[in-house]
Design an enzyme around this catalytic site. Structure first.
Site, PDB file in Angstrom:
ATOM      1  N   GLY A  54      -8.656   4.000   9.597  1.00 43.59           N
ATOM      2  CA  GLY A  54      -9.114   5.372   9.583  1.00 43.59           C
ATOM      3  C   GLY A  54      -8.502   6.049   8.367  1.00 43.59           C
ATOM      4  O   GLY A  54      -7.287   5.959   8.146  1.00 43.59           O
ATOM      5  N   ARG A  96      -5.982  -1.375   0.216  1.00 42.91           N
ATOM      6  CA  ARG A  96      -7.407  -1.187   0.480  1.00 42.91           C
ATOM      7  C   ARG A  96      -7.967  -0.257  -0.596  1.00 42.91           C
ATOM      8  O   ARG A  96      -7.347   0.757  -0.915  1.00 42.91           O
ATOM      9  CB  ARG A  96      -7.657  -0.596   1.877  1.00 42.91           C
ATOM     10  N   ASP A 246     -14.771   7.940   4.475  1.00 42.92           N
ATOM     11  CA  ASP A 246     -13.594   7.502   3.739  1.00 42.92           C
ATOM     12  C   ASP A 246     -13.524   8.086   2.341  1.00 42.92           C
ATOM     13  O   ASP A 246     -12.459   8.144   1.748  1.00 42.92           O
ATOM     14  CB  ASP A 246     -13.571   5.977   3.664  1.00 42.92           C
ATOM     15  N   ASN A 256     -18.756   5.453   4.180  1.00 46.31           N
ATOM     16  CA  ASN A 256     -18.220   5.302   5.530  1.00 46.31           C
ATOM     17  C   ASN A 256     -18.478   3.863   5.976  1.00 46.31           C
ATOM     18  O   ASN A 256     -19.079   3.064   5.264  1.00 46.31           O
ATOM     19  CB  ASN A 256     -18.866   6.307   6.489  1.00 46.31           C
ATOM     20  N   LYS A 257     -18.014   3.546   7.159  1.00 36.59           N
ATOM     21  CA  LYS A 257     -18.124   2.176   7.665  1.00 36.59           C
ATOM     22  C   LYS A 257     -19.545   1.658   7.539  1.00 36.59           C
ATOM     23  O   LYS A 257     -20.516   2.387   7.741  1.00 36.59           O
ATOM     24  CB  LYS A 257     -17.665   2.131   9.120  1.00 36.59           C
TER      25      LYS A 257
END
Length: 361
Positions: A54, A96, A246, A256-257
């Protein structure tokens, strides 16, 4: 529900300030395990392997990790400390690539360190300042999430069906979450939302995390496979889509995911508002459009073997496993920040809220 929010904290500094304590999200929903991270290497590993995930939670963890690195550096002068901090900053930043909060938090700590070095050369005081700044990032995120939730709730009606993708809840942040914040606040006010959570393959954050935390909170949640979103929308069960993100580009494109852009396309087709809940810490005006956002690619085993007793794909088959996709700004109804609700033209609104944020620094 209130007790649940108080108990489930994804990342905190322990009482002695010697370690970071995280909820290991890779073990949910079957095990609720808190892990103690004592070194920057521990923090890097936890971020990379999604034990903490997250965007806001990653930023908080990285800030704590940088503080630990400075504390453990053995530096005897401010110059040595600054050099050591630079090394740990670069190291944690490699964990990341997509979540801008990671870099935002590390740069914020560096800025605080540089400011403090103008006033003192005492290494102990400088390390204490880094700890204070990391704690401030966590506490501010709690307030940011609650404010985003309040703004988002103003766009919803009691009894609405809400679809969400991935996990943007309390365990992805310091508290409350971003996209799930209005759901928690609405629960407190008797809104009785009906939530549809996409499973979010291949890492199943919707199934393992969103469904878990909403169930724990006593909220009406229904888990669906990702490819069921269209039929659920077509049946009139969804009145709004809420997602986190993100990174937000200067034109309003959002990363985003993986799978989020497909949900946005479906929402536009069915005339359903698509809301992105984005703390200003996720806004990156240096990215002009979504094409400038680096998309992380992950290991093939997440698709082929991770969740199965036996492989579920042919041996040696080629795979493509991007962790995120970019939702075009033209598919977004509104971007909800702690500074207010932004509607198209997003470029102007995003610049305005970032100017507000910078003016307060």
């Amino acid at each position: 529900m209130k007790n649940m929010i108080d108990i489930v904290q994804s990342v905190i500094l322990n009482e002695t300030g010697e370690a970071v304590v995280i909820l290991d999200q890779t073990l949910l929903p079957t095990q609720k395990v808190y892990q103690t991270l004592k070194t920057p290497e521990d923090v890097w590993e936890a971020i990379y392997h999604l034990k903490v995930r997250g965007a806001p939670a990653i930023g908080i963890a990285a800030a704590y990790g940088a503080y630990l690195g400075a504390k453990q550096s053995g530096a005897s002068t401010s110059a040595e400390l600054y050099a050591a901090f630079g090394r740990v900053k670069d190291y944690l930043g490699s964990s990341r690539p997509t979540a801008v909060n990671l870099f935002w938090a590390l740069e914020r700590l560096e800025k605080r360190l540089v400011t403090e070095m103008k006033a003192t050369a005492d290494v102990g005081q400088l390390v204490a300042a880094l700890k204070e700044e990391a704690e401030a990032i966590r506490l501010e995120d709690e307030q940011v999430c609650e404010t985003i939730g309040t703004y988002a709730l103003s766009l919803l009606k009691p009894g609405d069906g809400i679809l969400t993708h991935c996990n943007a809840g309390t365990i992805a942040t310091a508290k409350y979450g971003t996209a799930l914040a209005p759901i928690y606040l609405g629960q407190q006010q008797g809104y009785q939302f009906k939530v549809y959570a996409d499973e979010t393959r291949p890492l199943l954050q919707g199934a393992r995390l969103t469904a878990w935390e909403l169930s724990e909170a006593g909220i009406d949640v229904t888990l669906i496979c990702d490819n069921m979103a269209s039929i659920v929308m077509s049946e009139g069960k969804v009145q709004a889509v809420l997602v986190g993100c993100d990174r937000v580009a200067a034109n309003g494109d959002t990363a985003n995911k993986i799978g989020t852009s497909g949900v946005a396309i479906l929402a536009q087709h069915y005339g359903i508002p698509f809301y992105v809940c984005a703390p200003t810490s996720t806004i990156d005006l240096s990215c002009q459009t979504g094409k400038d956002i680096v998309i992380e690619e992950r290991d093939a085993t997440e698709i082929t073997t991770k969740w199965y007793e036996e492989p579920m794909a042919p041996a040696n088959v080629k795979t493509y496993n991007p962790a995120f996709d970019v939702t075009d700004h033209r598919l977004i109804t509104a971007i909800i920040t702690e500074k207010g609700i932004l509607r198209p033209d997003f470029a102007e609104g995003l610049q305005s809220v970032m100017n507000q944020s910078e003016a307060k620094l």
